[in-house]
Design an enzyme around this catalytic site. Structure first.
Site, PDB file in Angstrom:
ATOM      1  N   GLY A   1      35.721  -2.572  -0.240  1.00  5.83           N
ATOM      2  CA  GLY A   1      35.259  -1.299  -0.765  1.00  5.83           C
ATOM      3  C   GLY A   1      36.297  -0.624  -1.633  1.00  5.83           C
ATOM      4  N   SER A   2      36.213   0.679  -1.706  1.00 11.02           N
ATOM      5  CA  SER A   2      37.076   1.449  -2.598  1.00 11.02           C
ATOM      6  C   SER A   2      38.435   1.717  -1.968  1.00 11.02           C
ATOM      7  CB  SER A   2      36.413   2.783  -2.952  1.00 11.02           C
ATOM      8  OG  SER A   2      36.388   3.641  -1.817  1.00 11.02           O
ATOM      9  N   VAL A   3      39.402   2.027  -2.822  1.00 11.91           N
ATOM     10  CA  VAL A   3      40.737   2.381  -2.342  1.00 11.91           C
ATOM     11  C   VAL A   3      40.676   3.639  -1.489  1.00 11.91           C
ATOM     12  CG1 VAL A   3      43.050   3.088  -3.052  1.00 11.91           C
ATOM     13  CG2 VAL A   3      41.879   1.255  -4.283  1.00 11.91           C
ATOM     14  N   ALA A   4      39.893   4.621  -1.915  1.00  7.68           N
ATOM     15  CA  ALA A   4      39.805   5.880  -1.172  1.00  7.68           C
ATOM     16  C   ALA A   4      39.292   5.647   0.241  1.00  7.68           C
ATOM     17  CB  ALA A   4      38.905   6.859  -1.916  1.00  7.68           C
ATOM     18  N   THR A   5      38.231   4.859   0.375  1.00  7.90           N
ATOM     19  CA  THR A   5      37.694   4.559   1.705  1.00  7.90           C
ATOM     20  C   THR A   5      38.691   3.751   2.515  1.00  7.90           C
ATOM     21  OG1 THR A   5      35.435   4.572   0.832  1.00  7.90           O
ATOM     22  CG2 THR A   5      35.776   3.502   2.946  1.00  7.90           C
ATOM     23  N   GLY A   6      39.348   2.804   1.871  1.00  7.98           N
ATOM     24  CA  GLY A   6      40.339   1.994   2.563  1.00  7.98           C
ATOM     25  C   GLY A   6      41.470   2.814   3.142  1.00  7.98           C
TER      26      GLY A   6
ATOM     27  N   GLU B   1      40.025  -5.518   1.215  1.00  7.62           N
ATOM     28  CA  GLU B   1      39.854  -5.993  -0.156  1.00  7.62           C
ATOM     29  C   GLU B   1      39.310  -4.813  -0.946  1.00  7.62           C
ATOM     30  OE1 GLU B   1      37.007  -8.758  -2.850  1.00  7.62           O
ATOM     31  OE2 GLU B   1      37.486  -9.579  -0.875  1.00  7.62           O
TER      32      GLU B   1
ATOM     33  N   CYS C   1      35.086  -5.836  -7.987  1.00  9.15           N
ATOM     34  CA  CYS C   1      36.502  -5.455  -7.928  1.00  9.15           C
ATOM     35  C   CYS C   1      37.371  -6.411  -8.726  1.00  9.15           C
ATOM     36  CB  CYS C   1      36.971  -5.389  -6.479  1.00  9.15           C
ATOM     37  SG  CYS C   1      36.689  -6.910  -5.551  1.00  9.15           S
TER      38      CYS C   1
END
Length: 515
Positions: free
Chosen positions: A238-243, A260, A295
């Site tokens: 998913g996204s960097v923010a969610t990660g 990832e 991505c």
């Protein structure tokens, strides 16, 4: 031969509830959320929305199943996984149809996803014999002590899958988890859960109850899974923010994670590149087929000054002719929509910012392409868009857009090129186009990325580690390291007798401690 797609009504999942403990379960609060067809913007139906209480029940069921699943033999586990792989291949067309209906990705391009998921199940089933430890030499004679390690499963694993290829990621990424003797809870993307629910229906009678569980839901579901004490590891595509949110929550509980995340990937073209192959690769690397929602897309294209104008002109021609946006379930569609209205608005805002910052719009820039045919009204479409004269300080050169927007940058000085390529916070993939092996090797060493292609783009290969560095992720997938990442190593020391006299001697030598 073209696949025989069934009517969409026959392919859609019959169940819209939660799947855990081998059964379809109504949410405790009967909370539901709408899911849409991104090609039209129309509501398909309402899907169960797992609450914290639902997560508790699902995790308890998965943990109970784990206590038995971890004891299965290698042959038993392989049998379950290979049966699941065969079912995915058998139902490839209907899974692709459901996927396209709920993600906006063209159905013709999604059929291969079932094969990819099935291949992963077969691959990790074959790797189960590698779950072995080692006999290790110690500092003193082997007649005194035996040292060895064993690999053990972790327990319940939560895997959050992305909205661009939900059932492929669900099927493929569950493989290493269950091969390692763990049980899995899959959280589908809240925008596109239908293919994962159909996957659950297909596998309902394959695995023992509680081994594979699928919980659609939103932020509450994700938070509850991340923070549950019986969930031993959390994995996200998913996204960097969610990660970063998941890592903060998991880190406070000393819980392992695998990520990832996003990418702002560079395609670097040298003057000696094969121009015909380069042009095709630049167009393909942006993944316009699924509206740039990948991505690994090579969204920053660095063209050497001597070939810039020719390559840019030819890429624009290929993109304009090659991508026909339209209804995702139409087999002739070659470009899909974005996943949601929010995604469409985000991409259009990036396009507006590029214009404001002085980038030159070469093609696209709107919500549909008259040259390629007008998509269905109400769909979340954005034209395949290419900007030239992009500078490194522009937002479109620095931030992941996750949409069909390519930034083309001109270069002439190699040292400055490397500085710009590595100036983002991302480090997922990179592509280098040159005929010179020395140039390729020099660039491979300098590009900050977890995966580098030379004279190619976007391809994944089972058994070759895939993953990023920097903000692009933690861990590697699609390889034996992924399997090992869902196990714990236990070290064992056995006193073989007659070695008790060694205690004082070892302590004096500083080779053992009593901590």
């Amino acid at each position: 031969m073209a696949p025989n797609f069934p009517p969409i009504e026959e392919a859609l999942p019959l169940h819209h509830d939660l799947f855990y403990d081998g059964k379809w379960q109504t949410p405790i609060t009967d909370s539901r959320r709408e899911t849409l067809n991104p090609s039209t913007g129309q509501v398909i139906g309402k899907i169960a929305d797992a609450s914290t209480t639902d997560v508790d029940k699902a995790v308890e069921a998965a943990h109970k199943a784990f206590l038995s699943w971890k004891k299965t033999t290698m042959a038993e586990r392989q049998g379950y996984m290979r049966r699941a792989a065969a079912i995915l291949r058998e139902h490839a067309a209907e899974l692709a149809l459901v996927e396209s209906y709920n993600t906006g990705n063209p159905v013709a391009a999604m059929v291969i996803d079932a094969e990819r998921a099935a291949n992963a199940l077969d691959y990790f089933a074959g790797l189960i014999p590698m779950l072995r430890g080692e006999v290790l030499p110690g500092p003193f004679p082997t007649e005194d002590y035996l040292h060895y390690t064993v690999r053990e499963p972790m327990g319940v694993v939560a895997r959050f899958v992305a909205s661009n290829h939900p059932f492929m990621f669900a099927g493929a990424r569950m493989a290493s988890v269950i091969a390692g003797g763990n049980t899995v809870i899959i959280k589908p993307p809240e925008q596109a859960p239908l293919s994962c629910l159909r996957l659950a229906e297909l596998l309902e009678n394959v695995f023992p109850p509680g081994v594979v569980n699928i919980l659609p839901g939103g932020a509450e579901c994700g938070q509850a899974l991340t923070c549950h004490p019986l969930v031993r590891k959390v994995s996200l595509i998913g996204s960097v923010a969610t990660g970063k949110i998941i890592m903060r929550n998991a880190g406070s509980l000393m819980k392992q994670t695998s990520m990832e995340l996003g990418g702002k990937n560079a395609l670097i073209a040298f003057p000696d590149a094969d121009i015909d192959h380069l042009v095709r690769s630049v167009a393909a690397g942006m993944n316009f087929t699924w509206a740039g929602q990948s991505c690994g897309s090579t969204s920053r294209v660095f063209l050497h000054d001597s070939i810039h104008d020719e390559v840019l002109a030819r890429v624009v021609e290929v993109v304009r002719k090659g991508f026909r946006p339209g209804l995702a379930t139409d087999p002739t569609t070659t470009m899909g929509s974005l996943i949601s209205k929010a995604a469409q608005d985000r991409v259009l805002n990036y396009i507006a910012s590029a214009r404001e910052e002085g980038a030159r719009l070469v093609t696209g820039g709107g919500m549909f392409d008259d040259l390629a045919g007008t998509p269905v009204e109400g769909g979340f479409f954005v034209q395949p868009t290419i900007f030239a004269d992009v500078t490194p300080d522009m937002k479109i050169a620095r931030e992941e857009i996750f949409g069909p927007v390519m930034s083309v940058l001109r270069w002439s000085d190699e040292s400055e090129l490397i500085r710009i390529v590595n100036s983002t916070n991302y480090g997922l993939t990179g592509s280098i186009f040159t005929k010179d092996l020395a140039t390729a090797q020099r660039m491979i060493r300098q590009v900050e990325a977890g995966f580098v292609w030379v004279n190619d783009v976007c391809k994944h290969f089972l058994n070759v580690p895939y993953g990023g560095i920097k903000d692009s992720g933690i861990g590697r997938d699609e390889c034996i390291d992924e399997l090992f990442a869902y196990t714990n190593i236990k070290s064992v020391n056995i006193n073989l007798g007659g070695a008790t006299h060694l205690g004082s001697r070892l302590s004096q030598a500083g080779q053992i401690s009593n901590t």
